[in-house]
Motif scaffolding. Structure first.
Motif, PDB file in Angstrom:
ATOM      1  N   ALA A  25     -26.724  -0.326  30.618  1.00 58.92           N
ATOM      2  CA  ALA A  25     -27.763   0.704  30.709  1.00 58.92           C
ATOM      3  C   ALA A  25     -27.177   2.021  31.181  1.00 58.92           C
ATOM      4  CB  ALA A  25     -28.869   0.249  31.644  1.00 58.92           C
ATOM      5  N   ASP A  26     -26.272   1.988  32.154  1.00 59.35           N
ATOM      6  CA  ASP A  26     -25.674   3.194  32.704  1.00 59.35           C
ATOM      7  C   ASP A  26     -24.167   3.114  32.532  1.00 59.35           C
ATOM      8  OD1 ASP A  26     -28.058   4.373  33.664  1.00 59.35           O
ATOM      9  OD2 ASP A  26     -28.059   2.945  35.331  1.00 59.35           O
ATOM     10  N   PRO A  27     -23.519   4.146  31.968  1.00 56.60           N
ATOM     11  CA  PRO A  27     -22.066   4.131  31.831  1.00 56.60           C
ATOM     12  C   PRO A  27     -21.399   4.210  33.194  1.00 56.60           C
ATOM     13  CG  PRO A  27     -22.948   6.278  31.243  1.00 56.60           C
ATOM     14  CD  PRO A  27     -24.122   5.375  31.426  1.00 56.60           C
ATOM     15  N   VAL A  28     -20.252   3.529  33.299  1.00 59.00           N
ATOM     16  CA  VAL A  28     -19.497   3.497  34.549  1.00 59.00           C
ATOM     17  C   VAL A  28     -18.110   4.051  34.290  1.00 59.00           C
ATOM     18  CG1 VAL A  28     -18.545   2.048  36.382  1.00 59.00           C
ATOM     19  CG2 VAL A  28     -20.778   1.507  35.398  1.00 59.00           C
ATOM     20  N   THR A  29     -17.691   5.002  35.127  1.00 58.19           N
ATOM     21  CA  THR A  29     -16.339   5.535  35.066  1.00 58.19           C
ATOM     22  C   THR A  29     -15.594   5.071  36.301  1.00 58.19           C
ATOM     23  OG1 THR A  29     -17.116   7.494  33.897  1.00 58.19           O
ATOM     24  CG2 THR A  29     -14.946   7.623  34.910  1.00 58.19           C
ATOM     25  N   VAL A  30     -14.383   4.512  36.097  1.00 55.08           N
ATOM     26  CA  VAL A  30     -13.595   3.982  37.198  1.00 55.08           C
ATOM     27  C   VAL A  30     -12.347   4.824  37.333  1.00 55.08           C
ATOM     28  CG1 VAL A  30     -12.458   1.953  38.161  1.00 55.08           C
ATOM     29  CG2 VAL A  30     -14.485   1.683  36.731  1.00 55.08           C
ATOM     30  N   GLY A  31     -12.105   5.330  38.539  1.00 52.20           N
ATOM     31  CA  GLY A  31     -10.919   6.124  38.804  1.00 52.20           C
ATOM     32  C   GLY A  31     -10.104   5.510  39.920  1.00 52.20           C
ATOM     33  N   ILE A  32      -8.827   5.893  40.031  1.00 59.22           N
ATOM     34  CA  ILE A  32      -7.934   5.335  41.041  1.00 59.22           C
ATOM     35  C   ILE A  32      -7.175   6.472  41.699  1.00 59.22           C
ATOM     36  CG2 ILE A  32      -5.991   4.990  39.472  1.00 59.22           C
ATOM     37  CD1 ILE A  32      -5.439   2.364  40.945  1.00 59.22           C
ATOM     38  N   SER A  33      -6.958   6.356  43.012  1.00 64.19           N
ATOM     39  CA  SER A  33      -6.266   7.413  43.750  1.00 64.19           C
ATOM     40  C   SER A  33      -5.754   6.854  45.063  1.00 64.19           C
ATOM     41  CB  SER A  33      -7.217   8.593  44.009  1.00 64.19           C
ATOM     42  OG  SER A  33      -8.333   8.180  44.773  1.00 64.19           O
ATOM     43  N   ALA A 203      -0.618  14.585  41.249  1.00 64.27           N
ATOM     44  CA  ALA A 203      -1.218  14.573  42.581  1.00 64.27           C
ATOM     45  C   ALA A 203      -2.211  13.439  42.755  1.00 64.27           C
ATOM     46  CB  ALA A 203      -1.905  15.904  42.859  1.00 64.27           C
ATOM     47  N   GLY A 204      -2.641  12.805  41.670  1.00 65.07           N
ATOM     48  CA  GLY A 204      -3.628  11.738  41.770  1.00 65.07           C
ATOM     49  C   GLY A 204      -5.001  12.243  42.181  1.00 65.07           C
ATOM     50  N   VAL A 205      -5.397  13.436  41.686  1.00 61.12           N
ATOM     51  CA  VAL A 205      -6.684  14.042  42.044  1.00 61.12           C
ATOM     52  C   VAL A 205      -7.689  13.786  40.925  1.00 61.12           C
ATOM     53  CG1 VAL A 205      -7.884  16.194  42.571  1.00 61.12           C
ATOM     54  CG2 VAL A 205      -5.561  15.821  43.418  1.00 61.12           C
ATOM     55  N   ARG A 206      -8.805  13.147  41.253  1.00 60.59           N
ATOM     56  CA  ARG A 206      -9.875  12.943  40.273  1.00 60.59           C
ATOM     57  C   ARG A 206     -10.629  14.256  40.072  1.00 60.59           C
ATOM     58  NH1 ARG A 206     -10.931   9.573  43.964  1.00 60.59           N
ATOM     59  NH2 ARG A 206     -12.978  10.511  44.370  1.00 60.59           N
ATOM     60  N   THR A 207     -11.073  14.493  38.847  1.00 59.46           N
ATOM     61  CA  THR A 207     -11.825  15.705  38.532  1.00 59.46           C
ATOM     62  C   THR A 207     -13.080  15.338  37.765  1.00 59.46           C
ATOM     63  OG1 THR A 207      -9.772  16.983  38.395  1.00 59.46           O
ATOM     64  CG2 THR A 207     -11.741  17.974  37.438  1.00 59.46           C
ATOM     65  N   ASP A 208     -14.234  15.614  38.369  1.00 58.65           N
ATOM     66  CA  ASP A 208     -15.521  15.473  37.689  1.00 58.65           C
ATOM     67  C   ASP A 208     -15.922  16.852  37.176  1.00 58.65           C
ATOM     68  OD1 ASP A 208     -15.667  12.785  38.270  1.00 58.65           O
ATOM     69  OD2 ASP A 208     -16.736  13.102  40.159  1.00 58.65           O
ATOM     70  N   VAL A 209     -16.119  16.957  35.873  1.00 58.83           N
ATOM     71  CA  VAL A 209     -16.348  18.249  35.223  1.00 58.83           C
ATOM     72  C   VAL A 209     -17.811  18.382  34.829  1.00 58.83           C
ATOM     73  CG1 VAL A 209     -15.780  19.685  33.238  1.00 58.83           C
ATOM     74  CG2 VAL A 209     -13.976  18.386  34.398  1.00 58.83           C
ATOM     75  N   VAL A 210     -18.384  19.543  35.141  1.00 57.28           N
ATOM     76  CA  VAL A 210     -19.716  19.906  34.664  1.00 57.28           C
ATOM     77  C   VAL A 210     -19.529  21.017  33.637  1.00 57.28           C
ATOM     78  CG1 VAL A 210     -22.002  20.744  35.259  1.00 57.28           C
ATOM     79  CG2 VAL A 210     -20.761  19.287  36.859  1.00 57.28           C
ATOM     80  N   ALA A 229      -7.449  13.103  33.354  1.00 55.89           N
ATOM     81  CA  ALA A 229      -6.168  12.954  34.038  1.00 55.89           C
ATOM     82  C   ALA A 229      -6.180  11.786  35.011  1.00 55.89           C
ATOM     83  CB  ALA A 229      -5.817  14.254  34.775  1.00 55.89           C
ATOM     84  N   ASN A 230      -7.292  11.573  35.729  1.00 53.42           N
ATOM     85  CA  ASN A 230      -7.334  10.513  36.741  1.00 53.42           C
ATOM     86  C   ASN A 230      -8.692   9.834  36.788  1.00 53.42           C
ATOM     87  OD1 ASN A 230      -4.715  10.392  38.038  1.00 53.42           O
ATOM     88  ND2 ASN A 230      -5.138  12.455  38.780  1.00 53.42           N
ATOM     89  N   GLY A 231      -9.256   9.556  35.650  1.00 45.63           N
ATOM     90  CA  GLY A 231     -10.488   8.786  35.626  1.00 45.63           C
ATOM     91  C   GLY A 231     -11.713   9.549  36.054  1.00 45.63           C
ATOM     92  N   GLY A 232     -11.760  10.849  35.808  1.00 44.33           N
ATOM     93  CA  GLY A 232     -12.952  11.625  36.116  1.00 44.33           C
ATOM     94  C   GLY A 232     -13.962  11.540  34.994  1.00 44.33           C
ATOM     95  N   SER A 233     -14.974  12.401  35.047  1.00 44.24           N
ATOM     96  CA  SER A 233     -16.040  12.369  34.051  1.00 44.24           C
ATOM     97  C   SER A 233     -16.340  13.782  33.584  1.00 44.24           C
ATOM     98  CB  SER A 233     -17.312  11.748  34.644  1.00 44.24           C
ATOM     99  OG  SER A 233     -17.774  12.535  35.725  1.00 44.24           O
ATOM    100  N   VAL A 234     -16.949  13.877  32.410  1.00 44.17           N
ATOM    101  CA  VAL A 234     -17.400  15.155  31.859  1.00 44.17           C
ATOM    102  C   VAL A 234     -18.892  15.041  31.589  1.00 44.17           C
ATOM    103  CG1 VAL A 234     -17.190  16.834  30.001  1.00 44.17           C
ATOM    104  CG2 VAL A 234     -15.162  15.624  30.810  1.00 44.17           C
ATOM    105  N   VAL A 235     -19.662  15.962  32.161  1.00 40.61           N
ATOM    106  CA  VAL A 235     -21.107  15.981  31.965  1.00 40.61           C
ATOM    107  C   VAL A 235     -21.484  17.340  31.382  1.00 40.61           C
ATOM    108  CG1 VAL A 235     -23.363  15.864  33.066  1.00 40.61           C
ATOM    109  CG2 VAL A 235     -21.511  14.384  33.863  1.00 40.61           C
TER     110      VAL A 235
END
Length: 656
Positions: A25-33, A203-210, A229-235
């Motif tokens: 029902a809801d997409p899941v994004t998995v990131g590691i750092s 650097a292992g930095v997650r980025t969530d993009v709007v 780059a590190n398991g972020g998301s784009v909205v």
């Protein structure tokens, strides 16, 4: 030991853009750092991002190193050393509505983000930089964001580099990036985009993009690259509600973090194949990568075995209510209204006095000697609108009992300005309103204390400017009068030698002398024609112009009339003395000109630099009124500048 470090490198590189099941029902994004290795143990952080609460299925999580199973375990212990940066696009395309959306979304993010996470702010427009280093002070973050304004171009890549640097080298680090377009300042765009993406991976930095209200292909490629780059998301978001939801999801994801530990087996080879699989939110994910010992220092991020599906293009948002605008966004409109009202009243007060006819001005000049100060002007101006009359009447009542009114009206006469006391009060009020409104607009991002200081600064500046201008005009006209006075005395002496009496000589001066002497002697002559003694009329003129030279001249005339003698010779001697005094004054002015110019430059330099910085880097300057330390520095600067002005004025001012 090599194998252990290699496994650590592999886990650091694991970017877990989860492969969503079709039935989820809801997409899941998995990131590691935050991968660290100690001996044969590797630890890291998994971050799960979803609209609903999800957890990693501990039983499904498996790790393999070089084809061999490696023990892995997870814990729900709270994370430490977590930092996040809000990277905000403040280019001109964001406009007022976009900045209002950013403020609302930031407020939601700060409400939902865990208390241990340090949050900072970085912005980019013509220039880029860190406006606030990561801090636990949530109100400070909101104040900085409230002070942002949209202007200039877009330096996206420089902004991302600044944010990565501000996050530091250790701990769980993440970025929430909001942008509405591609970089327009960087000349090497492709190289910069790849460099920033590589820096995020290293650097292992997650980025969530709007992705805010843009479908620009260049911007989409760059933003998706940062997120991947590190398991972020784009909205993709087109309105305030969507942006706020994206910020909220990014904050809540920090509450869904788990810590994992891998006990890596030993191995003789340098290169190691690492695979991590598992399930989160009923969605499987799998990653594999071959790493060697050298990767450990750079902490790379592996490429997922199956690329994550690209997000669907953003649909146009349905028409609905306008985005909520923060209360401070109304401030420029209120300030503009106040400025318009003040300019109207100021124009009324300034223009109407000049609408007298020539006859009315002559009558007013005569009446000023037989009526109280300010009354003659009122009689000489019969045509006034009801609004103007009410305003000036109110001003007259306010100015009537003030101790400084008499001195103000004396300066008004010396400067030859046709204002009543009430009209001058209106000018003061209008300039105060205009200055306060302008200061409010400049300091629109300040808190309550900053706005109070803006009110005091604007009001004080507005009320002081008319007085400073009046004193300047009065002093300039008085100096001009003293410069032409020796020539006037020469003309009077010549007329006396030709057989004219003193009244006839004064009449010749009134007709032929240069201004302002002609007008002042004309007023003195008018006094004599209504019965005032010549010496008294000239004394009145000396007091009106505050002229020491004219007082000397009147004294010489009185002495000559009491003891006798040749008045023409007396006036010639007086003129010669005044001419020599004027020459000495000019010599002193020449010698002190360099010091005066230095003083002007030293005073104008900080003021001009402040105005320039407000135009080119407003975010940087706004720190002066967006936090307590900046406000204290601003007040101290103004006080020290005032002391410096008075000091330099005394140094270069030489009385002659």
């Amino acid at each position: 030991m090599r194998r252990v470090v290699a496994v650590a490198v592999a886990a650091v590189a694991l970017v877990l853009p989860g492969a969503s099941l079709a039935v989820a029902a809801d997409p899941v994004t998995v990131g590691i750092s935050d991968l660290t290795a100690s001996g044969s143990t590797l630890t890291g952080v998994l971050t799960l991002r979803s609209r609903s609460a999800v957890r990693v299925d501990a039983g499904s999580l498996k790790a393999r190193v070089d084809g061999q199973d490696a023990p892995i375990s997870i814990t729900q212990a709270p994370m430490v050393g977590r930092r996040a940066m809000l990277v905000i696009d403040t280019s001109g395309s964001m406009k007022l509505s976009g900045m209002a959306t950013v403020r609302a979304a930031t407020a939601q993010y700060l409400k939902d983000v865990p208390a241990d996470v340090l949050v900072g702010v970085a912005t980019f427009s013509d220039t880029a930089g860190v406006d606030l280093a990561p801090t636990a002070d949530r109100p400070a973050v909101q104040r900085v964001v409230n002070g942002l304004a949209a202007r200039g171009d877009t330096s996206l890549y420089a902004g991302m580099r600044s944010a990565i640097s501000a996050l530091g080298p250790k701990g769980d680090r993440s970025i929430v990036l909001l942008s509405d377009g591609a970089d327009t300042k960087d000349k090497a765009k492709e190289q910069s985009r790849l460099a920033v993406t590589a820096a995020l991976k290293a650097a292992g930095v997650r980025t969530d993009v709007v992705q805010f209200q843009t479908t620009d292909p260049e911007a989409v490629v760059a933003l998706r690259g940062f997120a991947g780059a590190n398991g972020g998301s784009v909205v993709a978001a087109g309105d305030t509600a969507a942006v706020t939801a994206a910020f909220r999801d990014s904050a809540k994801a920090l509450d869904s973090q788990v810590e994992f530990t891998i006990n890596a087996p030993a191995g003789p080879t340098k290169a190691h194949a690492v695979t991590l699989t598992g399930t989160a939110g009923s969605q499987p994910f799998a990653f594999s990568r071959t790493l060697d010992f050298g990767d450990a220092a750079a902490v790379p991020t592996p490429t997922p075995s199956a690329p994550a599906p690209a997000p669907a293009p953003a649909a146009l948002p349905p028409l609905g209510p306008l985005p909520t605008v923060a209360s401070q966004d109304w401030l420029p409109w209120v300030a503009s209204g106040l400025v318009a009202l003040a300019l109207f009243a100021l124009g009324t007060a300034v223009v109407l006095p000049s609408l007298q006819t020539r006859r009315e001005r002559r009558v007013a000049a005569v009446e000023s000697y037989v009526m109280p100060l300010g009354t003659a002007m009122a009689h000489g101006r019969a045509r006034q609108t009801p609004v103007t009359e009410q305003l000036t009447a109110f001003g007259d009542r306010v100015m009537k009992d003030r101790k400084g009114t008499e001195g103000t009206m004396s300066l008004m006469e010396r400067a030859d300005l046709p204002f009543r006391a009430g009209e001058w009060f209106i000018v003061h009020v209008c300039t105060g309103v205009v200055a306060t409104a302008l200061v409010f607009v400049v300091m629109r991002g300040a808190g309550p204390l900053g706005l109070l200081i803006a009110l005091l600064m604007g009001g004080g500046l507005g009320f002081a400017l008319p007085t400073v201008a009046l004193r300047f005009l009065a002093a300039r006209r008085a100096k001009k009068f003293e410069r032409v006075l020796p020539d006037v005395l020469m003309l009077v002496a010549t007329s006396l030698r030709s057989g004219f009496g003193l009244p006839q000589a004064l009449d010749a001066v009134a007709r032929d002398a240069a201004e302002p002497a002609a007008k002042e002697f004309s007023r003195a002559l008018a006094e004599t024609r209504i019965g005032t003694d010549v010496s008294d009329a000239l004394t009145h003129m000396a007091d009106r112009m505050d002229s020491t030279a004219m007082r000397w001249t009147v004294m010489a005339i009185r002495i000559q009339r009491e003891v006798g003698g040749n008045l023409a010779d007396t006036l010639l001697t007086t003129a010669k003395t005044l001419r020599e005094r004027e020459g000495l004054r000019r010599m002193v002015a020449t010698l002190s000109a360099e010091g005066k110019l230095s003083a002007y430059i030293l005073v104008a330099l900080p003021i001009g630099l402040f105005g320039y910085m407000c135009m080119v880097n407003y975010e940087y300057v706004s720190l002066l009124w967006s936090n307590a330390l900046g406000i204290a520095m601003l007040v101290a600067t103004i006080v020290m500048l005032g002391i410096g002005i008075l000091w330099m004025r005394k140094v270069v001012q030489i009385e002659v």
